[in-house]
Each structure stands twice: as structure tokens, then as C-alpha cells.
Design an enzyme around this catalytic site. Structure first.
Site, short mmCIF file in Angstrom:
data_model
loop_
_atom_site.label_atom_id
_atom_site.label_comp_id
_atom_site.label_asym_id
_atom_site.label_seq_id
_atom_site.Cartn_x
_atom_site.Cartn_y
_atom_site.Cartn_z
N ASP A 75 27.35 32.92 7.66
CA ASP A 75 27.81 33.26 9.03
C ASP A 75 28.88 34.25 9.27
O ASP A 75 30.01 34.31 8.61
CB ASP A 75 28.63 31.89 9.68
CG ASP A 75 27.63 30.67 9.56
OD1 ASP A 75 26.60 30.41 8.34
OD2 ASP A 75 27.66 29.72 10.16
N HIS A 77 29.27 35.00 13.21
CA HIS A 77 29.79 34.45 14.56
C HIS A 77 30.69 35.50 15.13
O HIS A 77 31.68 34.88 15.67
CB HIS A 77 30.56 33.14 14.15
CG HIS A 77 29.38 32.04 14.11
ND1 HIS A 77 28.53 31.56 14.77
CD2 HIS A 77 29.44 31.27 12.93
CE1 HIS A 77 27.96 30.47 14.40
NE2 HIS A 77 28.53 30.12 13.29
N ASP A 104 23.41 33.15 11.92
CA ASP A 104 24.66 32.85 12.63
C ASP A 104 25.22 34.07 12.83
O ASP A 104 26.55 34.14 12.52
CB ASP A 104 25.55 31.58 12.12
CG ASP A 104 24.90 30.46 12.42
OD1 ASP A 104 25.60 29.21 12.38
OD2 ASP A 104 23.59 30.17 12.83
N ASP A 107 27.51 34.01 18.48
CA ASP A 107 28.06 33.00 19.33
C ASP A 107 29.39 32.77 18.71
O ASP A 107 29.83 33.12 17.34
CB ASP A 107 27.26 31.80 18.78
CG ASP A 107 26.26 31.58 20.01
OD1 ASP A 107 25.32 30.95 19.58
OD2 ASP A 107 26.38 32.16 20.97
N ARG A 108 30.43 31.86 19.34
CA ARG A 108 31.86 31.82 19.01
C ARG A 108 32.68 32.90 18.97
O ARG A 108 33.59 32.90 20.00
CB ARG A 108 31.63 31.22 17.54
CG ARG A 108 30.89 29.84 17.16
CD ARG A 108 31.87 28.57 17.91
NE ARG A 108 31.27 27.19 17.38
CZ ARG A 108 31.65 26.19 17.77
NH1 ARG A 108 32.65 26.14 18.74
NH2 ARG A 108 30.91 25.01 17.48
N ASN A 136 20.67 28.88 13.09
CA ASN A 136 20.50 27.94 14.14
C ASN A 136 21.09 28.51 15.51
O ASN A 136 20.82 28.05 16.74
CB ASN A 136 20.96 26.49 13.93
CG ASN A 136 22.46 26.63 13.73
OD1 ASN A 136 22.98 27.06 12.77
ND2 ASN A 136 23.13 25.60 14.34
N HIS A 137 21.87 29.43 15.37
CA HIS A 137 22.53 30.20 16.49
C HIS A 137 21.76 31.26 17.00
O HIS A 137 22.37 31.99 17.86
CB HIS A 137 24.01 30.67 16.13
CG HIS A 137 25.03 29.51 16.33
ND1 HIS A 137 25.80 29.37 17.57
CD2 HIS A 137 25.39 28.70 15.71
CE1 HIS A 137 26.44 28.47 17.51
NE2 HIS A 137 26.25 27.68 16.23
N HIS A 185 19.32 29.63 6.14
CA HIS A 185 20.60 29.30 6.88
C HIS A 185 21.13 27.77 6.57
O HIS A 185 22.11 27.80 6.48
CB HIS A 185 20.49 29.75 8.38
CG HIS A 185 21.76 29.25 8.99
ND1 HIS A 185 22.80 29.84 8.80
CD2 HIS A 185 22.07 28.44 9.86
CE1 HIS A 185 23.87 29.57 9.61
NE2 HIS A 185 23.31 28.58 10.15
N ARG A 235 25.46 16.18 12.76
CA ARG A 235 25.14 17.20 13.85
C ARG A 235 24.06 16.50 14.98
O ARG A 235 23.99 16.99 16.09
CB ARG A 235 24.81 18.36 13.52
CG ARG A 235 25.38 19.17 12.38
CD ARG A 235 24.49 20.43 11.99
NE ARG A 235 25.32 21.13 10.87
CZ ARG A 235 26.09 21.89 10.73
NH1 ARG A 235 26.57 22.41 12.24
NH2 ARG A 235 26.55 22.74 9.64
N HIS A 262 25.77 28.07 7.34
CA HIS A 262 25.88 27.23 8.21
C HIS A 262 26.90 26.06 8.35
O HIS A 262 27.30 25.47 9.31
CB HIS A 262 24.53 26.26 8.10
CG HIS A 262 24.07 25.39 8.92
ND1 HIS A 262 24.30 25.59 10.34
CD2 HIS A 262 23.43 23.79 8.98
CE1 HIS A 262 23.73 24.37 11.28
NE2 HIS A 262 23.40 23.47 10.26
#
Ligand code: 8D4
Ligand code: MN
Ligand code: MN
Ligand code: MN
Length: 332
Positions: A75, A77, A104, A107-108, A136-137, A185, A235, A262
Site C-alpha cells: 500500500d 495510499h 491500494d 485513498d487516505r 480494495n481501494h 493485495h 472488516r 492490505h
């Protein structure tokens, strides 16, 4: 795109029909200085890379030849300045230095468009040496809630987000390195009988979004657990899989290990499940709050895993999620 023009006052490198190292280097500097790309180039890059990744199998297979290496990152991000630190420490992508980013990307962090465009530009420049797994992002639901959609709108426009979204649904879901390391991921499956062939055969174009069940969702969402067997996901989506599940999967598919991302790890990486499940996470001091290190893995022709940890570097004072909406846009 031909009728789109680049404003004559645009001070960046020009992009023709081919990606060049000069253009990529110019992009890197522009993004460091808070500048954007001409919108025409943004569309060109996303469309070109979407066509490239559409032709790739759901599981891409890569071997590391003599004189080559591959750097596997987890990730990122939207933490652009930490991505610069990865390239400083690991070396930049080239025909000999392959990269795999394991989902990922966005995002964030508030430089998600910069990371997505730079990774895509490298994919265009080195299509058979630079690899991207979907996380998943790289999905609409997460991008609406966690900043990427808002950042696309703020820095470019809604059409740019829609195009990124379409390109995300074309990304491969896994990469097999040297027939030994299965990189994805999230993680493994609710069904012990899933083999690499089932992943190869998975038609990732049947559904654009992973949804709440099925192989694609599990590849993007599941997490390892220390207890044997399978358990519920913390989650609310997917499941957790134990060391026995990983062992059976690796034996059945002649794998050394699976490499996944992840989840944050304080050391940037963690070797779990008796060495059969490795988590690598490449966003140090995640969301400017977690205090974790980042890490990446170098793999050479001998297929040994070589871990490097790194710390977060200073970045302009823009907070994580600076462009996130409350996610209710368009709901009422
Ligand atoms: O945003 C993250 O940290 C993240 N990275 N992968 N998955 C998530 C996540 C998933 C569900 C809800 C919030 C974050
Ligand atoms: Mn993540
Ligand atoms: Mn994730
Ligand atoms: Mn930071």
C-alpha cells in the site's frame, strides 16, 4: 482526445504518442512542486494504461532473469513523498529493475492522483517490466469514502475519476513471481480447492466492483490470522485465514509463499504463517498517525526475499483525506 488542446501557457513537458523518460522525470518534479498535468495528458495516460492492462491476464506471470531484480511494494495510499523515498532507496524503475505495486495506491493520503498518474506513466513506459495489482481501494465505494474521488474532482474533474474507476476495474488481481511467490493485495480464499488455475481463469471483467462475496472480493479483502482454520473478518467483508490454509494453498500450488499487503505492520513488513505468508506495507507513518515504518521487498534471479524498511519523509502541510467528502454526495 485530438480535439483537446493543451493551454499554450502550459509550462510542462509535452506528451506525444509515446511515453518518454523525460516526460516521467518532468512529471515527478511537477508533482513535487504541487503542480498538475495538462488534463489532455491525464486522459491520454489513463486510456493508454487501461488498454494495456485490459490485455493482461487476471494473474500476470513474471520471471526474474540474470541481471534483473523486482521490487515489490505494498500500500502507498496517496503518500507521494514517501513513494519518492522508495525510489530513492530502491532505485527507479527501468528495463532491468522491475516493480510490482500490490494495490491500494490511492485513498487516505492527499497525493493519490499524483501516485496513480506516476505509476500509470511508468506502466506505459515499461509495460512488460512494471506491474500493478488491484487493491480494495481501487474500487468505487472506497474511493467515494476515502478521498480519491474527491481529490480527482478537486484537482481535475469528475470525468477523470470515472476514467480512473474504469481503469481500476481492468487491473490484474494477482502476480506470480518465478512460479514461487503468489502476490495479491488481500489474501486467500474461503475454499481450499481454489488453485492458481482458478485465478487464471477468473474473468475479472464480469463485474467491475468486487461486491460482498466471491473470488475477486476475497483476493482484495481477506486477512491472515494466527489461529488455524478460517474466521470472521474484522472488516465485515471477507474472512481471515490461518497458517494451515496458507500451507495447504502453497503445497497445492507449489509455492514458496504468498506475499500480500492490505494491513499496516509496525515494521513495514511481517513474515507470518511459518514464513508462508508475508505482509508488505509501504506507507510509513500511515495517515500521519500510525508511526509505522514502510517496507519493500527486492527479489533477484535466485528468488530470495530481501526486505528493506524505511521511514516517512517530510511532506507539504496537507492533511490526509484533505479532499474526502462525507461520502453522501449524490445519495440524496
Ligand atoms: O484505508 C485503509 O486503511 C484500508 N486499506 N485497506 N483496506 C482499508 C480499509 C478497509 C475498510 C475500511 C477502512 C479501511
Ligand atoms: Mn490499504
Ligand atoms: Mn487494502
Ligand atoms: Mn506523512
Amino acid at each position: 482526445l485530438d480535439n483537446m488542446i493543451v493551454d499554450p501557457s502550459y509550462d510542462g513537458a509535452k506528451l506525444g504518442n509515446e511515453m518518454t523518460l523525460e516526460f516521467v522525470e518532468d512529471m515527478i518534479e511537477r508533482f513535487k512542486n504541487g503542480k498538475k498535468l495538462a488534463r489532455k495528458y491525464v486522459f491520454q495516460i489513463i486510456i493508454t494504461v487501461m488498454e494495456l492492462v485490459k490485455k493482461e491476464p487476471t494473474m500476470v506471470e513474471v520471471d526474474v532473469e540474470q541481471g534483473q531484480e523486482i521490487t515489490v511494494c505494498g500500500d502507498t495510499h496517496g503518500q507521494y513523498f514517501d513513494l519518492m523515498e522508495i525510489f530513492r532507496l530502491a532505485g527507479k524503475p527501468s528495463e532491468k529493475h522491475m516493480f510490482l505495486f500490490n494495490g491500494d495506491f490511492v485513498d487516505r493520503g492527499s497525493w493519490s492522483t499524483e501516485i496513480a498518474l506516476l505509476l500509470y506513466a511508468y506502466k506505459w513506459l515499461y509495460p512488460s517490466k512494471f506491474f500493478l495489482n488491484r487493491g480494495n481501494h481501487e474500487t468505487d465505494d472506497m474511493n467515494r469514502m476515502y478521498g480519491f474521488e474527491g481529490e480527482c474532482r478537486a484537482k481535475y474533474n469528475e470525468r477523470v475519476f470515472k476514467l480512473f474507476s474504469e481503469s481500476f476495474s481492468a487491473l490484474p488481481l494477482a502476480t506470480l513471481i518465478g512460479k514461487k511467490y503468489f502476490v495479491l493485495h488481500g489474501g486467500l480464499f474461503s475454499d481450499d480447492n481454489i488453485s492458481l488455475d482458478d485465478v487464471r481463469k477468473l474473468n475479472r471483467f464480469k463485474q467491475r466492483q468486487p461486491g460482498q462475496a466471491g473470488l475477486m472480493m476475497e483476493m482484495l479483502w481477506t486477512d491472515p490470522q494466527t489461529q488455524p482454520g478460517r474466521g470472521p473478518s474484522k472488516r465485515g467483508v471477507g474472512l481471515q485465514f490461518g497458517p494451515d490454509v496458507t500451507k495447504r494453498f502453497c503445497e497445492k500450488n507449489n509455492l514458496e509463499a504468498i506475499i500480500r499487503s492490505h494491513e499496516v505492520r509496525m515494521d513495514g513488513y511481517e513474515v507470518e504463517h511459518d514464513g508462508k505468508c508475508i505482509t508488505v506495507f509501504s506507507a510509513p507513518h500511515y495517515c500521519d498517525s500510525t508511526g509505522n515504518k514502510g517496507a519493500f521487498i527486492k527479489i533477484g534471479p535466485e528468488y530470495k526475499l530481501n526486505f528493506t524498511q524505511f521511514d516517512a519523509v517530510p511532506h507539504p502541510d496537507i492533511k490526509p483525506m484533505a479532499y474526502a467528502s462525507n461520502g453522501l454526495q449524490g445519495m440524496i
